[in-house]
Design an enzyme around this catalytic site. Sequence first.
Site, PDB file in Angstrom:
ATOM      1  N   HIS A 422       5.887  10.660   9.665  1.00  0.00           N
ATOM      2  CA  HIS A 422       5.147   9.777   9.169  1.00  0.00           C
ATOM      3  C   HIS A 422       5.795  10.320   8.179  1.00  0.00           C
ATOM      4  CE1 HIS A 422       3.018   5.906   7.925  1.00  0.00           C
ATOM      5  NE2 HIS A 422       2.105   6.093   9.472  1.00  0.00           N
ATOM      6  N   ASP A 426       6.483   4.642   6.590  1.00  0.00           N
ATOM      7  CA  ASP A 426       5.819   4.501   6.454  1.00  0.00           C
ATOM      8  C   ASP A 426       5.716   3.639   8.011  1.00  0.00           C
ATOM      9  OD1 ASP A 426       6.544   2.013   5.127  1.00  0.00           O
ATOM     10  OD2 ASP A 426       5.319   2.276   3.791  1.00  0.00           O
TER      11      ASP A 426
END
Length: 451
Positions: A422, A426
């Site tokens: 992450h 995104d």
Amino acid sequence: MAQVLEFKLPDLGEGLTEAGIVRWLVEVGDVVAVDQPVVEVETAKAMVEVPCPYAGVVTARFGEEGTELPVGAPLITVAVGASASGAPAEGSGNVLVGYGTSQAPARRRRVRPGQPAPTAAAANGQVGASEPADGPVPVISPLVRRLARENGLDLRELNGSGPDGLILRADVEYALRAAAAQGRTAVPAGHTAMPSADEHHLPVAPTTTATPALSAPNAPTAAVTRIPLKGIQGAAADKLSRSRREIPDATCWVDADATELMRARTAMNAAAGPKISLLALLARICTAALARYPELNSTVDMEAREIVRLDAVHLGFAAQTERGLVVPVVRDAQARDAQSLTAEFARLTESARAGRLTPRELTGGTFTLNNYGVFGVDGSTPIINHPEAAMLGVGRIVPKPWVHEGELAVRQVVQLSLTFDHRVCDGGTAGGFLRYVADCVEQPAVLLRTL
């Protein structure tokens, strides 16, 4: 007059500091040639054969099968100038695995007076050197023999289920489970099944022992087996633990109709030429998706606090072997077509199962494709192969009810999952990548735009 030279475990590259002896390829008294493999070892990367840089007669071996040796430790001593063939005393100087001045000749074993010639099983390394004197016990590999020795199990009590009574690992494990079920410890009381050092009094590796488990008073004692994490399994444990510590991963998934992809593959393979594998088509889809979403072909440098995007796609793929799961790497996958990818997957898979992958073929990946559908499962949330940023998982392709062109039909459906770091992107980027992969699976013509 012969000169005795010592050959030490060489630097095997890739920062490796130790190796475990799997199988000796020569014995004391054997005549060896320059660059002839003398021992098979297992490192944290692969199984490799180590060639000797000297020609002569083996006068000593250091370490038993199963022993861990550090780089620089003695392996064998060779009396040079004592070879019957009159080989020169100079060594080749090429002691790194995979390099040599000539192809290793067939092994020549010296048979001493009164000693029977070696059997075919012994020549193939299926017979242990430490078995009782009343005849050898055929086992499928030295690792099986070691498992029995470390647990105090007499191989002569077993009936092998392999060809011609060959004892398999499953036979040993079944015997150990049966012993535990009968309330016996795997190792006789008061005795630890440690492999003895040879005549040179070398230290031996730690072994599996039966340890009493915590229990209530007067409760029967249970056997606990401790298995050292080393070699390929130990390296994988370190990498997976580091991935979990450092990478904040997330997973998204989608079901896709793979019917058209399967039809396209069937049409390709109906034509003349090499067959195209499904894994190669999925890999080609991955490289096209990474070209559109390069964030996922990257790594994170936390010391510099930078995301490093990579131009080349070095595609790793999971391959199951007898020694555990390994991830070979296809270099520059983005520059290969489906036929080239098929050939490279086949070559690396064969090398993985034979334990012959080089350190370079096991490192440097930038993205991993994990086809866990071969295990008969639909989905998974895999651990990212550190220091990569993502892994695409592919489940099994099975017939399922599916709404196709407004009507219910039976279609070939697959679940695709993407586990990603992450820090590099995104959910929008990850979802876009996965949706593009799914679109190419459902409509292979979509891929033509990027070819």
